[in-house]
Design a protein around this motif. Structure first.
Motif, mmCIF file in Angstrom:
data_model
loop_
_atom_site.group_PDB
_atom_site.id
_atom_site.type_symbol
_atom_site.label_atom_id
_atom_site.label_comp_id
_atom_site.label_asym_id
_atom_site.label_seq_id
_atom_site.Cartn_x
_atom_site.Cartn_y
_atom_site.Cartn_z
ATOM 1 N N SER A 155 -47.885 85.858 14.592
ATOM 2 C CA SER A 155 -48.793 85.258 13.614
ATOM 3 C C SER A 155 -48.640 85.909 12.249
ATOM 4 C CB SER A 155 -50.240 85.380 14.101
ATOM 5 O OG SER A 155 -50.403 84.677 15.312
ATOM 6 N N PHE A 156 -48.452 87.228 12.234
ATOM 7 C CA PHE A 156 -48.230 87.925 10.966
ATOM 8 C C PHE A 156 -46.993 87.377 10.271
ATOM 9 C CE2 PHE A 156 -46.073 91.118 8.460
ATOM 10 C CZ PHE A 156 -47.073 91.659 7.683
ATOM 11 N N LEU A 157 -45.905 87.219 11.015
ATOM 12 C CA LEU A 157 -44.655 86.737 10.440
ATOM 13 C C LEU A 157 -44.761 85.276 10.014
ATOM 14 C CD1 LEU A 157 -42.353 88.519 13.003
ATOM 15 C CD2 LEU A 157 -42.462 89.038 10.560
ATOM 16 N N LEU A 158 -45.516 84.473 10.772
ATOM 17 C CA LEU A 158 -45.755 83.077 10.377
ATOM 18 C C LEU A 158 -46.552 83.015 9.085
ATOM 19 C CD1 LEU A 158 -45.794 80.008 10.916
ATOM 20 C CD2 LEU A 158 -47.860 80.401 12.281
ATOM 21 N N ASP A 159 -47.640 83.773 8.996
ATOM 22 C CA ASP A 159 -48.441 83.813 7.776
ATOM 23 C C ASP A 159 -47.585 84.261 6.591
ATOM 24 O OD1 ASP A 159 -50.966 84.107 6.130
ATOM 25 O OD2 ASP A 159 -50.379 86.215 6.258
ATOM 26 N N ASP A 160 -46.741 85.246 6.822
ATOM 27 C CA ASP A 160 -45.856 85.738 5.772
ATOM 28 C C ASP A 160 -44.878 84.652 5.326
ATOM 29 O OD1 ASP A 160 -44.529 88.003 4.245
ATOM 30 O OD2 ASP A 160 -42.882 87.433 5.584
ATOM 31 N N GLN A 161 -44.341 83.895 6.281
ATOM 32 C CA GLN A 161 -43.421 82.802 5.958
ATOM 33 C C GLN A 161 -44.120 81.728 5.129
ATOM 34 O OE1 GLN A 161 -39.995 82.049 7.218
ATOM 35 N NE2 GLN A 161 -40.144 80.439 5.680
ATOM 36 N N LEU A 162 -45.308 81.318 5.565
ATOM 37 C CA LEU A 162 -46.045 80.277 4.847
ATOM 38 C C LEU A 162 -46.419 80.741 3.444
ATOM 39 C CD1 LEU A 162 -48.382 79.036 7.735
ATOM 40 C CD2 LEU A 162 -46.396 77.847 6.793
ATOM 41 N N ALA A 163 -46.844 82.000 3.339
ATOM 42 C CA ALA A 163 -47.198 82.528 2.018
ATOM 43 C C ALA A 163 -45.984 82.590 1.110
ATOM 44 C CB ALA A 163 -47.835 83.910 2.166
ATOM 45 N N ASP A 164 -44.822 82.909 1.676
ATOM 46 C CA ASP A 164 -43.586 82.955 0.910
ATOM 47 C C ASP A 164 -43.238 81.578 0.350
ATOM 48 O OD1 ASP A 164 -41.797 84.882 0.012
ATOM 49 O OD2 ASP A 164 -40.293 84.394 1.523
ATOM 50 N N GLU A 165 -43.666 80.541 1.069
ATOM 51 C CA GLU A 165 -43.451 79.161 0.631
ATOM 52 C C GLU A 165 -44.631 78.652 -0.202
ATOM 53 O OE1 GLU A 165 -40.760 77.537 1.094
ATOM 54 O OE2 GLU A 165 -39.728 78.479 2.804
ATOM 55 N N ASP A 166 -45.552 79.586 -0.567
ATOM 56 C CA ASP A 166 -46.759 79.217 -1.311
ATOM 57 C C ASP A 166 -47.526 78.116 -0.586
ATOM 58 O OD1 ASP A 166 -48.604 79.505 -3.356
ATOM 59 O OD2 ASP A 166 -47.641 77.983 -4.616
ATOM 60 N N PHE A 167 -47.488 78.186 0.742
ATOM 61 C CA PHE A 167 -48.166 77.213 1.608
ATOM 62 C C PHE A 167 -47.808 75.786 1.231
ATOM 63 C CE2 PHE A 167 -50.566 81.100 2.045
ATOM 64 C CZ PHE A 167 -50.725 81.181 3.422
ATOM 65 N N GLY A 191 -56.697 82.619 6.779
ATOM 66 C CA GLY A 191 -58.042 82.465 6.230
ATOM 67 C C GLY A 191 -58.451 83.573 5.282
ATOM 68 N N ARG A 192 -57.740 84.718 5.334
ATOM 69 C CA ARG A 192 -58.052 85.828 4.430
ATOM 70 C C ARG A 192 -57.425 85.632 3.052
ATOM 71 N NH1 ARG A 192 -59.387 90.865 6.990
ATOM 72 N NH2 ARG A 192 -57.911 92.018 5.687
ATOM 73 N N ARG A 193 -56.594 84.621 2.912
ATOM 74 C CA ARG A 193 -55.973 84.332 1.621
ATOM 75 C C ARG A 193 -56.836 83.346 0.836
ATOM 76 N NH1 ARG A 193 -50.691 86.167 1.477
ATOM 77 N NH2 ARG A 193 -49.776 86.744 3.492
ATOM 78 N N GLU A 194 -56.756 83.419 -0.460
ATOM 79 C CA GLU A 194 -57.573 82.571 -1.324
ATOM 80 C C GLU A 194 -56.997 81.159 -1.407
ATOM 81 O OE1 GLU A 194 -60.386 83.264 -2.879
ATOM 82 O OE2 GLU A 194 -60.490 85.357 -2.225
ATOM 83 N N GLY A 195 -57.893 80.170 -1.392
ATOM 84 C CA GLY A 195 -57.508 78.811 -1.759
ATOM 85 C C GLY A 195 -56.885 77.960 -0.677
ATOM 86 N N THR A 196 -56.842 78.433 0.559
ATOM 87 C CA THR A 196 -56.242 77.641 1.632
ATOM 88 C C THR A 196 -57.248 77.447 2.760
ATOM 89 O OG1 THR A 196 -54.053 78.548 1.127
ATOM 90 C CG2 THR A 196 -54.323 77.454 3.250
ATOM 91 N N GLU A 197 -57.577 76.179 3.036
ATOM 92 C CA GLU A 197 -58.472 75.872 4.155
ATOM 93 C C GLU A 197 -57.663 75.820 5.444
ATOM 94 O OE1 GLU A 197 -61.737 72.451 5.422
ATOM 95 O OE2 GLU A 197 -59.800 71.847 4.580
ATOM 96 N N VAL A 198 -58.209 76.382 6.502
ATOM 97 C CA VAL A 198 -57.560 76.335 7.809
ATOM 98 C C VAL A 198 -58.376 75.414 8.712
ATOM 99 C CG1 VAL A 198 -56.577 77.683 9.688
ATOM 100 C CG2 VAL A 198 -56.879 78.730 7.443
ATOM 101 N N VAL A 199 -57.719 74.388 9.235
ATOM 102 C CA VAL A 199 -58.374 73.396 10.090
ATOM 103 C C VAL A 199 -57.825 73.544 11.501
ATOM 104 C CG1 VAL A 199 -58.820 70.944 10.483
ATOM 105 C CG2 VAL A 199 -58.585 71.820 8.141
ATOM 106 N N GLY A 200 -58.711 73.700 12.473
ATOM 107 C CA GLY A 200 -58.296 73.846 13.856
ATOM 108 C C GLY A 200 -58.428 72.553 14.625
ATOM 109 N N LEU A 201 -57.407 72.235 15.432
ATOM 110 C CA LEU A 201 -57.453 71.098 16.355
ATOM 111 C C LEU A 201 -57.454 71.635 17.777
ATOM 112 C CD1 LEU A 201 -54.782 68.642 14.843
ATOM 113 C CD2 LEU A 201 -57.271 68.506 14.625
ATOM 114 N N THR A 202 -58.354 71.110 18.594
ATOM 115 C CA THR A 202 -58.444 71.576 19.976
ATOM 116 C C THR A 202 -59.032 70.478 20.843
ATOM 117 O OG1 THR A 202 -59.197 73.423 21.367
ATOM 118 C CG2 THR A 202 -60.757 72.586 19.735
ATOM 119 N N SER A 203 -59.093 70.706 22.132
ATOM 120 C CA SER A 203 -59.711 69.735 23.029
ATOM 121 C C SER A 203 -61.226 69.742 22.820
ATOM 122 C CB SER A 203 -59.384 70.065 24.485
ATOM 123 O OG SER A 203 -59.860 71.348 24.814
#
Length: 355
Positions: A155-167, A191-203
């Motif tokens: 998850s850390f590496l995924l967050d880092d990748q997305l942030a590198d792409e400016d989400f 969610g700890r980053r500014e300006g990005t909403e995180v939406v969860g999908l689940t059952s």
């Protein structure tokens, strides 16, 4: 004793007894004291051929495989002059009572397994960390480390990748299988980053649990995909459900900026979906990102950043993680089959002491 599963039918599993191994010069015997079991272990099996996970721990017979797990072990015997018997290590093991390794590059931090069959496999899985010098280690949080630390690194590496792409310039990140532990860790970090909403999908049955964690700005059931809105969105797929992925691509269309596949919690629903509008789904392979950041920051720099992020995360996870501990390798059978069927409480984590 080893736990083995049929590579072409994960529901068929067995326990295989063996004799105590005779070590060759330079080898060491690890006695596995505890390991964790989560949906992440099923992902290793589903991608056993595609991502070479079967190669780490060869099974006793053709057509069978040994399931990778993360946990702790003690060096029971050592034929390496720089590795002392009695040292405790954290790392990547088979679901077994013991594991033979060939230590190399032994230093104060740990060692690498240089066994021939692991030579071409990702380095991140071949490194074993000494607990007495590990900045992440606390004896009181061993359960959390086994159950969450390997997931957290992804998850850390995924967050880092997305942030590198400016989400991707998006207004929100949509995460499927949002009750899974890897998804929760990703949502916590994003969610700890500014300006990005995180939406969860689940059952529908897990909406309440996911909301209770506070990791997401919004939580929707899979039946509510139509309520995602029209803004620019990036989709992170932890479910592997091809039909769900297709539905999101078709609903969002040009509003979908990126589509990442990370986990496979809905592993029986991977096929199907047809041609997809929007960006082509990309598989996120954490070791590739780890290799890049190791090149950028050095191994110590990457470990330091993960450790700094881990501390607040594990404190937050203590609020919802429910650990079940079992003794004996054969205690693995019941929770393993529950995970295959997808029936495990999302807050649950299983810890097995195999000896």
């Amino acid at each position: 004793m080893d736990f083995e599963v049929r590579r072409d039918d994960l529901h068929e599993a067995r326990f295989v007894d063996g004799d105590a191994p005779e070590l060759s010069a330079g080898e060491a015997l690890l006695e596995i004291s505890r390991f964790g079991l989560t949906a992440n272990n099923v992902t290793y099996l589903v991608f056993g051929d595609a991502m070479n996970y079967w190669k780490f721990f060869p099974a006793s017979e053709e057509g069978w495989g040994r399931m990778p797990v993360w946990g702790f072990a003690d060096v029971a015997e050592s034929g390496h002059p720089e590795l002392e018997a009695g040292k405790r290590v954290y790392g990547y093991f088979s679901a077994s009572t013991h594991l033979v390794v060939r230590p190399d590059r032994v230093n104060d931090a740990g060692f690498h397994d240089s066994a021939e069959h692991r030579a071409d496999l990702p380095v991140v899985y071949n490194h074993y960390v000494f607990t007495d010098t590990d900045p992440n280690y606390e004896e009181r949080s061993e359960d959390q480390q086994m159950l969450l630390r390997p997931l957290f690194a992804t998850s850390f590496l995924l967050d880092d990748q997305l942030a590198d792409e400016d989400f991707f310039g998006t207004e929100s990140i949509v995460i499927s299988s949002s009750s899974s532990k890897t998804a929760l860790a990703a949502a916590f970090l994003i969610g700890r980053r500014e300006g990005t909403e995180v939406v969860g999908l689940t059952s529908e049955s897990r909406v309440g649990f996911v909301e209770s964690t506070g990791a997401y700005g919004r939580v929707l059931s899979y039946e509510q995909v139509g309520e995602l809105g029209d803004g620019r969105v990036a989709y992170v797929d932890f479910s592997g459900d091809a039909e769900l992925r297709a539905g999101i691509h078709r609903h969002l269309g040009d509003g979908l900026a990126a589509s990442y596949m990370v986990g496979m919690t809905h592993w029986t629903e991977m096929s199907g979906g047809g041609d997809l509008p929007g960006p082509k789904p990309v598989f996120f392979f954490a070791p590739d990102r780890a290799n890049k950041r190791t090149s950028d920051w050095g191994g110590a720099g990457l470990r330091k950043r993960i450790a700094d992020a881990w501390t607040p995360f594990v404190g937050w996870a203590d609020g919802w993680l429910d650990v079940t501990r079992s003794d004996g390798l054969q205690a693995l059978a019941a929770p393993y089959h529950e995970l295959l069927e997808g029936g495990v409480d999302p807050a649950a984590g299983h810890v097995i002491s195999p000896a």
